[in-house]
Write an enzyme that holds these catalytic residues in place. Structure first.
Site, PDB file in Angstrom:
ATOM      1  N   HIS A 100       0.854  -1.197   0.000  1.00  0.00           N
ATOM      2  CA  HIS A 100       0.000   0.000   0.000  1.00  0.00           C
ATOM      3  C   HIS A 100       0.892   1.249   0.000  1.00  0.00           C
ATOM      4  O   HIS A 100       1.961   1.257   0.625  1.00  0.00           O
ATOM      5  CB  HIS A 100      -0.920  -0.007   1.223  1.00  0.00           C
ATOM      6  CG  HIS A 100      -1.972   1.049   1.152  1.00  0.00           C
ATOM      7  ND1 HIS A 100      -1.711   2.358   1.475  1.00  0.00           N
ATOM      8  CD2 HIS A 100      -3.258   1.007   0.743  1.00  0.00           C
ATOM      9  CE1 HIS A 100      -2.814   3.077   1.286  1.00  0.00           C
ATOM     10  NE2 HIS A 100      -3.771   2.274   0.840  1.00  0.00           N
ATOM     11  N   GLU A 170      -4.067   1.910  -7.373  1.00  0.00           N
ATOM     12  CA  GLU A 170      -4.448   3.022  -6.498  1.00  0.00           C
ATOM     13  C   GLU A 170      -3.558   4.230  -6.786  1.00  0.00           C
ATOM     14  O   GLU A 170      -2.479   4.363  -6.178  1.00  0.00           O
ATOM     15  CB  GLU A 170      -4.255   2.633  -5.028  1.00  0.00           C
ATOM     16  CG  GLU A 170      -5.159   1.542  -4.530  1.00  0.00           C
ATOM     17  CD  GLU A 170      -5.390   1.687  -3.031  1.00  0.00           C
ATOM     18  OE1 GLU A 170      -6.532   1.882  -2.637  1.00  0.00           O
ATOM     19  OE2 GLU A 170      -4.415   1.627  -2.280  1.00  0.00           O
TER      20      GLU A 170
HETATM   21  P1  PGA Z   1      -9.692   6.128   0.422  1.00  0.00           P
HETATM   22  O1  PGA Z   1      -8.458   5.134   0.696  1.00  0.00           O
HETATM   23  O2  PGA Z   1     -10.806   5.275  -0.169  1.00  0.00           O
HETATM   24  O3  PGA Z   1     -10.056   6.691   1.763  1.00  0.00           O
HETATM   25  O4  PGA Z   1      -9.222   7.153  -0.551  1.00  0.00           O
HETATM   26  C1  PGA Z   1      -8.122   4.135  -0.231  1.00  0.00           C
HETATM   27  C2  PGA Z   1      -6.861   3.442   0.151  1.00  0.00           C
HETATM   28  O5  PGA Z   1      -5.901   4.084   0.592  1.00  0.00           O
HETATM   29  O6  PGA Z   1      -6.745   2.199   0.027  1.00  0.00           O
END
Ligand code: PGA
Length: 258
Positions: A100, A170
């Site tokens: 992440h 992401e």
């Molecule tokens: P968010 O976080 O949906 O609050 O933007 C997503 C993540 O960091 O996995």
């Protein structure tokens, strides 16, 4: 491909009572939407307790937010503060988020993520591998960033294991923002094609098309339809929305009809 919602609770909620409450509400929803996989990834300390709330046949599963890459053969395991894959499995975990951006910002490298993927696969856990660029620059340098992340994190992963992996795209610039600032579905589609192209080069087209790609970054009931139907991805990885069962209910409602 079956749709999937992954909830990354990050360092929330504040105590076990609240964690049980949110989890129970999500469990009720999972019964209403059995065709959609739901993976909740709470902090480590809540896992063993929440495990007791899961039925074996349920579409609701537990995930962790990280794992350590220790080799179980090494004996005394001198790794203060770390958690192993076998401990996670024992705590009822089936999935694990790896790489992440919030962990990468604390120094985690592609090489470490690669070791963690191998350990997770060895323990029968499904790795959810996060990749994403800091900036969606006009020159398209982000393509190279993503290519390196995919190649290095999946280095020497067996072709037959690719199906046991989920790629979570992401873009860092879209995480933790207002829902209107998430990536647009049509742009996401381009990124999903690019990710599949790299996977195809590494593992062949057939395997690449079997790998689920999910999107994360400010997903909410407001933007999820565009993300899934225009982005052509298998699901979402939600942070803040995953702590509000009302928002999950709305997201599930939308996913069930598209
Ligand atoms: P968010 O976080 O949906 O609050 O933007 C997503 C993540 O960091 O996995």
């Amino acid at each position: 491909m079956k749709k999937i919602i992954i909830g990354n609770w990050k360092m929330n909620p504040e105590n076990l009572i609240l964690a049980r409450k949110i989890f129970s509400e999500i469990k009720k929803l999972s019964k209403k939407f059995p065709k959609i996989d739901i993976v909740v990834c709470p902090p480590f300390v809540y896992l063993s307790d929440l495990k007791n709330k899961i039925d074996k046949v349920s579409s609701l599963k537990l995930g962790a937010q990280d794992v350590f890459w220790d080799n179980p053969e090494t004996g005394s395991r001198p790794f203060t503060g770390e958690i192993s894959a076998s401990m996670l499995r024992d705590a009822g975990v089936k999935y694990v988020i790896l790489g992440h951006s919030e962990r990468r910002s604390m120094g985690e490298t592609n090489e470490e993520v690669n070791k963690k993927i191998k350990i997770a696969l060895g323990a029968g856990l499904t790795p959810i591998i996060c990749i994403g660029e800091k900036e969606h620059d006009i020159d398209g340098k982000f393509f190279e960033t993503l290519k390196i992340q995919i190649k290095d994190t999946l280095n020497k992963i067996k072709k037959s294991d690719l199906q046991k992996i989920i790629i979570a795209y992401e873009p860092i610039w879209a995480i933790g923002k207002n829902e209107s600032e998430s990536m647009k579905g049509e742009d996401l589609y381009q990124m999903a094609i690019f990710i599949r192209k790299i996977l195809s080069e590494m593992f062949g087209q057939v395997e690449a098309f079997k790998t689920p790609i999910v999107y994360g970054g400010s997903v909410s009931p407001f933007n999820v339809k565009d993300i899934i139907s225009e982005g052509h991805v298998s699901g979402i990885l939600a942070g803040r929305s995953s702590l509000e069962s009302q928002k999950i209910a709305e997201i599930l409602d939308i996913l069930s009809i598209i």
